[in-house]
Design a protein around this motif. Sequence first.
Motif, mmCIF file in Angstrom:
data_model
loop_
_atom_site.group_PDB
_atom_site.id
_atom_site.type_symbol
_atom_site.label_atom_id
_atom_site.label_comp_id
_atom_site.label_asym_id
_atom_site.label_seq_id
_atom_site.Cartn_x
_atom_site.Cartn_y
_atom_site.Cartn_z
ATOM 1 N N PHE A 3 0.825 -1.211 0.000
ATOM 2 C CA PHE A 3 0.000 0.000 0.000
ATOM 3 C C PHE A 3 0.862 1.266 0.000
ATOM 4 N N GLY A 4 1.739 1.394 1.002
ATOM 5 C CA GLY A 4 2.594 2.572 1.092
ATOM 6 C C GLY A 4 3.501 2.686 -0.136
ATOM 7 N N SER A 63 12.451 -1.537 7.882
ATOM 8 C CA SER A 63 13.172 -2.607 7.188
ATOM 9 C C SER A 63 14.154 -2.017 6.175
ATOM 10 N N ALA A 119 14.145 3.763 9.604
ATOM 11 C CA ALA A 119 13.887 4.275 10.953
ATOM 12 C C ALA A 119 12.671 3.594 11.542
ATOM 13 N N ALA A 167 1.182 4.073 6.728
ATOM 14 C CA ALA A 167 0.855 2.872 5.950
ATOM 15 C C ALA A 167 1.470 1.630 6.591
ATOM 16 N N GLU A 174 0.397 -4.743 9.527
ATOM 17 C CA GLU A 174 -0.102 -5.633 10.584
ATOM 18 C C GLU A 174 -0.047 -5.039 11.992
ATOM 19 N N LYS A 209 -3.928 4.025 7.283
ATOM 20 C CA LYS A 209 -4.525 2.792 6.765
ATOM 21 C C LYS A 209 -5.007 1.934 7.932
HETATM 22 P P1 ADP Z 1 0.881 -3.978 3.161
HETATM 23 O O1 ADP Z 1 -0.422 -4.636 3.472
HETATM 24 O O2 ADP Z 1 0.712 -2.529 2.743
HETATM 25 O O3 ADP Z 1 1.757 -4.735 2.192
HETATM 26 P P2 ADP Z 1 2.908 -4.579 5.186
HETATM 27 O O4 ADP Z 1 2.544 -5.054 6.559
HETATM 28 O O5 ADP Z 1 3.552 -5.562 4.250
HETATM 29 O O6 ADP Z 1 1.604 -3.906 4.582
HETATM 30 O O7 ADP Z 1 3.866 -3.319 5.253
HETATM 31 C C1 ADP Z 1 3.968 -2.473 6.286
HETATM 32 C C2 ADP Z 1 5.359 -1.852 6.290
HETATM 33 O O8 ADP Z 1 5.451 -1.022 7.452
HETATM 34 C C3 ADP Z 1 6.477 -2.890 6.376
HETATM 35 O O9 ADP Z 1 7.418 -2.650 5.344
HETATM 36 C C4 ADP Z 1 7.086 -2.641 7.779
HETATM 37 O O10 ADP Z 1 8.487 -2.819 7.782
HETATM 38 C C5 ADP Z 1 6.715 -1.171 8.032
HETATM 39 N N1 ADP Z 1 6.641 -0.868 9.447
HETATM 40 C C6 ADP Z 1 5.964 -1.538 10.417
HETATM 41 N N2 ADP Z 1 6.154 -0.966 11.614
HETATM 42 C C7 ADP Z 1 6.971 0.105 11.414
HETATM 43 C C8 ADP Z 1 7.530 1.120 12.256
HETATM 44 N N3 ADP Z 1 7.301 1.152 13.576
HETATM 45 N N4 ADP Z 1 8.325 2.062 11.697
HETATM 46 C C9 ADP Z 1 8.578 2.052 10.369
HETATM 47 N N5 ADP Z 1 8.080 1.134 9.526
HETATM 48 C C10 ADP Z 1 7.285 0.174 10.019
#
Ligand code: ADP
Length: 220
Positions: free
Chosen positions: A13-14, A34, A51, A73, A76, A99
């Motif tokens: 999504f993001g 990540s 970050a 965005a 989980e 989201k």
């Molecule tokens: P989508 O359903 O959009 O594919 P994901 O769960 O795969 O959602 O993606 C969410 C993203 O948010 C992941 O790349 C994850 O690393 C990132 N994320 C989750 N928690 C944090 C946080 N505290 N800070 C920065 N990024 C985060």
Amino acid sequence: MKQSFVIIGLGRFGGSICRTLVESGQEVLAIDSSEDRVNEYMNIATHAVVANAQDEMTLRSLGIRNFDHVIVAIGEDIQASILVTLMVKEMGVPDILAKAQNEYHARVLEKIGADRVVHPERDMGQRIAHNLISKNILDYLELSDEFSLAEINVSNRKFYGKTLDELDFRQRFGLNVVAIRRGKQDPIVTPAAEEVVQKDDHLVVIGRDEDVDYLDEKMN
Ligand code: ADP
């Protein structure tokens, strides 16, 4: 006009929002915890940073409050999504889109001040379901519990060759025709009352759900 965006979370999504904003010439700061995800967006986003957005000091040092829009965005991790939205709100960002994973999550995000809450899986599910139920409804967007926007294929010959005025959409159907899509040409936006409806035109209408359903039935 060029605006500045922060995207927190580079999942599907993001990531998709990031690509589209950059393609439209906007400035985007992309953040993800990540490293792999950030590497993927290094050459796409204006800036990409590894970050943890739950760390308030980090958010502050990135100057988040100076951006026009923040998109939360995070997928989980509902707790992280709520905490980050809250912190961004407290920093005074003018526009926050978040989201939601489910209805409860959506309600919390609204309560803590997200300006817009989206639920992409649910919304896409609704759009596809309407399209599956009716072959005339090509696209569907719920605007509220009562109102929606729909793109309807004109497949009933009674509509062909008549102007919008003659078809009297507002009175007969309670619907506003906001655009007409005709083949590959650019859509006719806010068509005039004299616009003649043609076979296989797609009418983009706004109105009450029951009125949209009624027009859909009339196409059969
Ligand atoms: P989508 O359903 O959009 O594919 P994901 O769960 O795969 O959602 O993606 C969410 C993203 O948010 C992941 O790349 C994850 O690393 C990132 N994320 C989750 N928690 C944090 C946080 N505290 N800070 C920065 N990024 C985060």
